[in-house]
Design an enzyme around this catalytic site. Structure first.
Site, PDB file in Angstrom:
ATOM      1  N   CYS B 183      14.602 -84.144  42.008  1.00  0.00           N
ATOM      2  CA  CYS B 183      13.158 -84.425  41.908  1.00  0.00           C
ATOM      3  C   CYS B 183      12.626 -84.221  40.496  1.00  0.00           C
ATOM      4  O   CYS B 183      11.740 -84.930  40.052  1.00  0.00           O
ATOM      5  CB  CYS B 183      12.366 -83.506  42.815  1.00  0.00           C
ATOM      6  SG  CYS B 183      12.278 -84.081  44.485  1.00  0.00           S
ATOM      7  N   CYS B 318      14.014 -69.488  29.166  1.00  0.00           N
ATOM      8  CA  CYS B 318      13.152 -70.661  28.986  1.00  0.00           C
ATOM      9  C   CYS B 318      11.864 -70.378  29.758  1.00  0.00           C
ATOM     10  O   CYS B 318      11.556 -69.218  30.038  1.00  0.00           O
ATOM     11  CB  CYS B 318      13.841 -71.939  29.467  1.00  0.00           C
ATOM     12  SG  CYS B 318      14.099 -71.996  31.235  1.00  0.00           S
TER      13      CYS B 318
END
Lengths: 84, 355
Positions: B183, B318
């Site tokens: 997705c 991150c």
């Protein structure tokens, strides 16, 4: 022979369905089994042959490679999808 | 709150009745993944009176989740999905017993988490966890409701139900990395997980109460663009029932071993001798960063190896923990013997823990 495309196969082919001529006008051999269809489609769309788990359904039933197919059959290519 | 009358609109259904309600109240359902699919399942099963709901997730809420994960609000961004879901479900139905598992499902914890539940909901977003859920459910003889999305399409089925077929009877082998887009790469229309997740909740109710015909041995294919549904029949292959143990790896073994939580990292950080590499883009890094972090954007990582000392432990961070997994894979492929870890949940988790 009509082939309905789902998931990533639709993206690879660029259309929701495919039609394979059933009379051999060009002299090319027409796939007569699911296995031959896989090879036929793999040549036309190399990305399809890279899918490790691609289910093929014939007339809404999961089909094994040795199953015979003919021009009346509705075929579906069903890859796994992962999104949630 | 008194429960008298609460469920009257469904107990008055003749084929459901008070018996159906009693069965729901006695049931324990585990929902794996609190994203687009898992939330509608959780909300409906909670509203309808399932006795115990187990929730498994280790992610934090991000802005780009809100278009499809409609339980979450803007004020929830940065918070744990598990915590926010628990609070909202409790407010929706205080009678439900909620069990929280603040982790991703791994080969190490899967059997322990799954064994106490009657029914499992696969509401994950990756193949590794889907195959892990399948194998664990086959091993423990638990039925599970599968739902998955691709663009404008969805798939639903109930696997391993009353000796019926499994996920591997449809798709025997786990796809290789990058074979099928997810997705995040491919996109999904906000409404789609709502439709597919709601269909999963319906199948769950049918399995738990025995009402209707369970979608076992049938794969439902839904196409939102044409409003078409198709059912594909398939059979069980006995060989797929022969699961005697889980695989050591489902393609994310490195992630499980080479992952650290924010809490664990914060402990190490104070001992020194660690390197923290922030793999976000420069603008994100400049916006906020941790003391001592060195910025090497993911795209440049392969070309910037000389900036990293592989003699010392390397920690990768991150924003959410997605890119740091990719960075981990890149670096481990190049330096298999180095001590390299990615920080689960990334900056989002770091900020929510500090608060």
């Amino acid at each position: 022979m009509t082939i309905l495309l789902f998931g990533v196969t639709k993206d690879i082919v660029g259309s929701p369905s495919l039609s394979i001529p059933t009379a051999s006008i060009t002299g090319r051999s027409i796939p007569k089994t699911v296995k031959e269809l896989r090879i036929f489609l793999g040549k036309a769309y190399p990305e399809l042959s890279k899918l490790s788990s691609l289910a093929v359904a014939v007339n809404n039933s999961y089909a094994q490679d040795e199953q015979q197919i003919n021009s009346y059959d509705e075929i579906a290519l069903i890859p796994p999808v992962s999104g949630g | 709150m008194s429960s008298v009358g609460r469920y009257t609109r469904q107990t008055s259904l003749l084929s459901f009745g008070v018996d159906g309600q009693a069965k729901l109240a006695d049931s324990q359902v585990l929902i794996i993944g609190l994203g687009g699919l898992g939330l509608p399942v959780a909300q409906y099963l909670n509203a309808m009176g399932v006795g115990t709901l187990g929730l498994v997730d280790n992610d934090t809420i991000e802005l780009h989740n809100l278009q499809r994960q409609i339980l979450y609000a803007e004020a929830d961004i940065g918070k744990s999905k598990l915590t926010v879901t628990k609070v909202k479900l409790k407010a929706q139905n205080s009678e439900t017993k909620i069990k929280c598992f603040d982790t991703f499902l791994t080969p190490e914890n899967a059997l322990t988490i799954i064994k106490d539940f009657d029914l499992i909901i696969d509401a994950t977003d990756n193949f590794a966890t889907r195959y892990l859920i399948n194998d664990a459910c086959v091993l423990l003889n638990k039925p599970f409701v599968y739902g998955a999305l691709h663009g404008f399409e969805g798939q639903v089925s109930v696997f391993n139900y009353q000796n019926g077929p499994t996920y591997r009877c449809l798709f025997p082998d786990i796809p290789k990395k990058n074979e099928i887009p997810n997705c995040n790469e491919n996109g999904v229309l906000g409404i789609l997980p709502g439709i597919i997740g709601t269909l999963q909740a319906l199948e769950a109710v049918k399995v738990l109460t025995g009402v209707g015909e369970v979608l076992s041995g049938k794969l439902l294919l839904f196409d939102g663009l044409t409003q078409t549904s198709q059912k594909i029949n398939f059979r069980a292959k006995e060989a797929n029932k022969d699961v005697t143990s889980l695989q050591k790896s489902y393609g994310f073994q490195n992630c499980a071993i080479n992952s650290v939580t924010v809490e664990v990292f914060s402990g190490f950080k104070n001992e020194g001798e660690t390197q923290l590499i922030d793999v976000r883009n420069i603008d994100e890094f400049e916006n906020s960063n941790l003391p001592g972090a060195k910025n090497i954007p993911l795209k440049e990582l392969e070309f910037s190896l000389t900036q990293i000392n592989f003699e010392k432990p390397v920690y990768l961070i991150c924003q959410s923990g997605q890119r740091s997994i990719l960075a981990l894979e890149i670096l481990l492929a190049l330096e298999p013997n180095a001590k390299i870890y990615h920080i689960i949940g990334g900056m989002n988790k770091m900020t929510s823990v500090c608060h």
